[in-house]
Write an enzyme that holds these catalytic residues in place. Structure first.
Site, PDB file in Angstrom:
ATOM      1  N   THR A 139     -25.170   6.543   6.115  1.00 11.96           N
ATOM      2  CA  THR A 139     -25.945   5.457   5.514  1.00 11.96           C
ATOM      3  C   THR A 139     -24.982   4.548   4.759  1.00 11.96           C
ATOM      4  O   THR A 139     -24.058   5.030   4.094  1.00 11.96           O
ATOM      5  CB  THR A 139     -27.051   5.925   4.543  1.00 11.96           C
ATOM      6  OG1 THR A 139     -27.500   4.784   3.783  1.00 11.96           O
ATOM      7  CG2 THR A 139     -26.606   6.973   3.556  1.00 11.96           C
ATOM      8  N   ASP A 141     -25.881   3.103   2.246  1.00 12.68           N
ATOM      9  CA  ASP A 141     -26.310   3.169   0.839  1.00 12.68           C
ATOM     10  C   ASP A 141     -25.515   4.195   0.024  1.00 12.68           C
ATOM     11  O   ASP A 141     -25.532   4.142  -1.208  1.00 12.68           O
ATOM     12  CB  ASP A 141     -27.796   3.529   0.761  1.00 12.68           C
ATOM     13  CG  ASP A 141     -28.674   2.562   1.541  1.00 12.68           C
ATOM     14  OD1 ASP A 141     -28.244   1.417   1.731  1.00 12.68           O
ATOM     15  OD2 ASP A 141     -29.770   2.961   1.969  1.00 12.68           O
ATOM     16  N   GLU A 236     -30.496  -4.849  -4.124  1.00 13.27           N
ATOM     17  CA  GLU A 236     -31.882  -5.174  -3.731  1.00 13.27           C
ATOM     18  C   GLU A 236     -32.912  -4.352  -4.506  1.00 13.27           C
ATOM     19  O   GLU A 236     -34.047  -4.789  -4.682  1.00 13.27           O
ATOM     20  CB  GLU A 236     -32.067  -4.955  -2.226  1.00 13.27           C
ATOM     21  CG  GLU A 236     -31.837  -3.513  -1.789  1.00 13.27           C
ATOM     22  CD  GLU A 236     -32.006  -3.269  -0.294  1.00 13.27           C
ATOM     23  OE1 GLU A 236     -32.317  -4.217   0.442  1.00 13.27           O
ATOM     24  OE2 GLU A 236     -31.819  -2.111   0.126  1.00 13.27           O
ATOM     25  N   ARG A 289     -24.641  -3.998   7.663  1.00 12.70           N
ATOM     26  CA  ARG A 289     -24.799  -2.857   8.567  1.00 12.70           C
ATOM     27  C   ARG A 289     -24.068  -3.066   9.890  1.00 12.70           C
ATOM     28  O   ARG A 289     -24.014  -2.145  10.714  1.00 12.70           O
ATOM     29  CB  ARG A 289     -26.290  -2.624   8.841  1.00 12.70           C
ATOM     30  CG  ARG A 289     -27.073  -2.156   7.643  1.00 12.70           C
ATOM     31  CD  ARG A 289     -27.859  -0.901   7.945  1.00 12.70           C
ATOM     32  NE  ARG A 289     -28.737  -1.048   9.062  1.00 12.70           N
ATOM     33  CZ  ARG A 289     -30.067  -1.228   8.970  1.00 12.70           C
ATOM     34  NH1 ARG A 289     -30.639  -1.288   7.774  1.00 12.70           N
ATOM     35  NH2 ARG A 289     -30.806  -1.322  10.043  1.00 12.70           N
TER      36      ARG A 289
HETATM   37  O1  F6P Z   1     -30.822   2.417   4.328  1.00 13.27           O
HETATM   38  C1  F6P Z   1     -30.047   1.406   4.867  1.00 13.27           C
HETATM   39  C2  F6P Z   1     -30.672   0.053   4.624  1.00 13.27           C
HETATM   40  O2  F6P Z   1     -29.834  -0.937   5.149  1.00 13.27           O
HETATM   41  C3  F6P Z   1     -31.006  -0.223   3.160  1.00 13.27           C
HETATM   42  O3  F6P Z   1     -29.885  -0.595   2.413  1.00 13.27           O
HETATM   43  C4  F6P Z   1     -32.046  -1.293   3.314  1.00 13.27           C
HETATM   44  O4  F6P Z   1     -32.918  -1.300   2.204  1.00 13.27           O
HETATM   45  C5  F6P Z   1     -32.779  -0.885   4.561  1.00 13.27           C
HETATM   46  O5  F6P Z   1     -31.922  -0.033   5.283  1.00 13.27           O
HETATM   47  C6  F6P Z   1     -33.190  -2.046   5.435  1.00 13.27           C
HETATM   48  O6  F6P Z   1     -33.924  -1.540   6.504  1.00 13.27           O
HETATM   49  P1  F6P Z   1     -34.392  -2.409   7.741  1.00 13.27           P
HETATM   50  O7  F6P Z   1     -33.266  -2.434   8.728  1.00 13.27           O
HETATM   51  O8  F6P Z   1     -35.571  -1.688   8.260  1.00 13.27           O
HETATM   52  O9  F6P Z   1     -34.704  -3.797   7.258  1.00 13.27           O
END
Ligand code: F6P
Length: 362
Positions: A139, A141, A236, A289
């Protein structure tokens, strides 16, 4: 006959997933002579046999530097609580027995689940039903307990720090307050470490509910010292003391995951109410990401992948590979998923930020 093992990637993607898949296939084939089945789209793939295909040395060639996952992923679709439409409305069904039947019919003796907290909890539930599961933590995070770092985090930090470097020059030219909103869910790791590395003046993290007056005071003090711009990093999941998180979308269709986002613009409004300065907001979003994994993440992901295969050989099921200091060890998945690893509001990294004159909003 060698073993047949399966691998899936679940939850939000992150750089380094392909490096894990490659390491698993290489280690399984070269070291043990096993077969590997790649399961597409996370646990969803175990409900549809057409999504389970052999992975060979050829299929993983060239994927090490590639972001994303060749297997696909999803952060919906928990097989224990699967959303299905019945009579025009969404209900949730337990399809875990179907997953188990499919694993058996494929002849998969052990499953490697690469995921964050949500996917590893599903893996743990499958292991409680008798499936031989090994976990690999991922992750951006970095909020998983038991491991010093998850892969993907380092790459996300690089992206956020690079964005801060770029925001500096334009902030300075226009004498503006620049706010960068970064991901991290309920943890402030990305904001805190990229903020320190990128020379932020204010860092707001979920672990320290902020007071808007502190932010404005800090900007005024900087102006008085002759610095006519300020850089703010906001996680966030950050929120004002006595207030609540900004939720962009509530969890639906079986997903308990609320989508966070929007706090950057909220902070901008608060600053504009107390200061006569131009404020701009950048939401870094999914750029964090994407892209090629850093050297650190490639190496960590490769070590996790090879270790996961070795854990199967040693029958260390229900456990997860993790980084402790300089070593990779196995720990119970249960320990890693009990609660989130959050920033210690009184810990060393926070103290360092304060020592550098960074305002944390309290
Ligand atoms: O858990 C990883 C993450 O990128 C978080 O930092 C973020 O809140 C979430 O996933 C966003 O998810 P999605 O791709 O569903 O918008």
């Amino acid at each position: 006959m060698g073993k047949k093992i399966g691998i899936l990637t679940g939850g939000g993607d992150c750089p380094g997933l392909n490096a894990v898949i490659r390491a698993v296939v290489k280690c399984a084939v070269i070291r043990y002579g096993w077969q590997v089945i790649g399961i597409e789209d996370g646990f969803d793939g175990l409900l549809d046999l057409s999504k389970c295909k052999p992975l060979t040395l050829e299929s993983v060639r060239g994927i090490l530097p590639r972001g994303g996952t060749i297997l696909g992923t999803t952060n919906h679709g928990n097989p224990f609580c699967y959303p299905v439409e019945r009579d025009g409305s969404i209900v949730h069904a337990d399809y875990s027995d179907r997953v188990i039947d499919n694993l058996r019919s494929l002849g998969i003796e052990a499953l490697i689940a690469v995921g964050g907290e949500g996917s590893l909890k599903i893996a743990l539930d499958l292991s409680k039903k008798g499936i031989a599961v090994v976990g690999v933590p991922k992750t951006i995070d970095n909020d998983l307990q038991e491991t010093d770092f998850t892969f993907g985090y380092n790459t996300a930090l690089e992206t956020a720090t690079d964005a801060l470097d770029k925001l500096h020059s334009t902030a300075e030219s226009h004498h503006r307050v620049m706010i960068l909103e970064v991901m991290g869910r309920y943890a402030g790791w990305i904001a805190l470490e990229s903020g320190i590395a990128g020379g932020a003046d204010v860092i707001l993290i979920p672990e320290i509910p902020y007071q808007a007056e502190c932010i404005c005071t800090s900007i005024k003090k900087r102006s008085a010292r002759g610095s006519r711009f300020s850089i703010i990093v906001v996680a966030e999941g950050a929120y004002p003391a006595g207030g609540s998180r900004v939720v962009a979308k509530k969890g639906d269709n079986g997903s308990t995951i609320e989508r966070l986002g929007g706090i950057g613009h909220f902070v901008a409004q608060q600053i504009e109410q107390c200061l006569d300065m131009d404020v701009r907001v950048t939401v870094l979003g999914h750029l964090q990401r994407g892209g090629s994994p850093t050297t650190f993440d490639r190496a960590l992901a490769s070590r996790f992948g090879a270790t996961a295969v070795q854990m199967i050989a040693k029958e260390q099921f229900g456990q997860m590979a993790c980084l402790r200091g300089r070593s990779i060890i196995a720990v119970p998945i249960e320990n890693a998923t009990r609660d989130l690893k959050l920033v210690d509001p009184d810990g060393e990294i926070v103290r360092t930020a304060l020592d550098l004159g960074i305002t944390l909003g309290r």
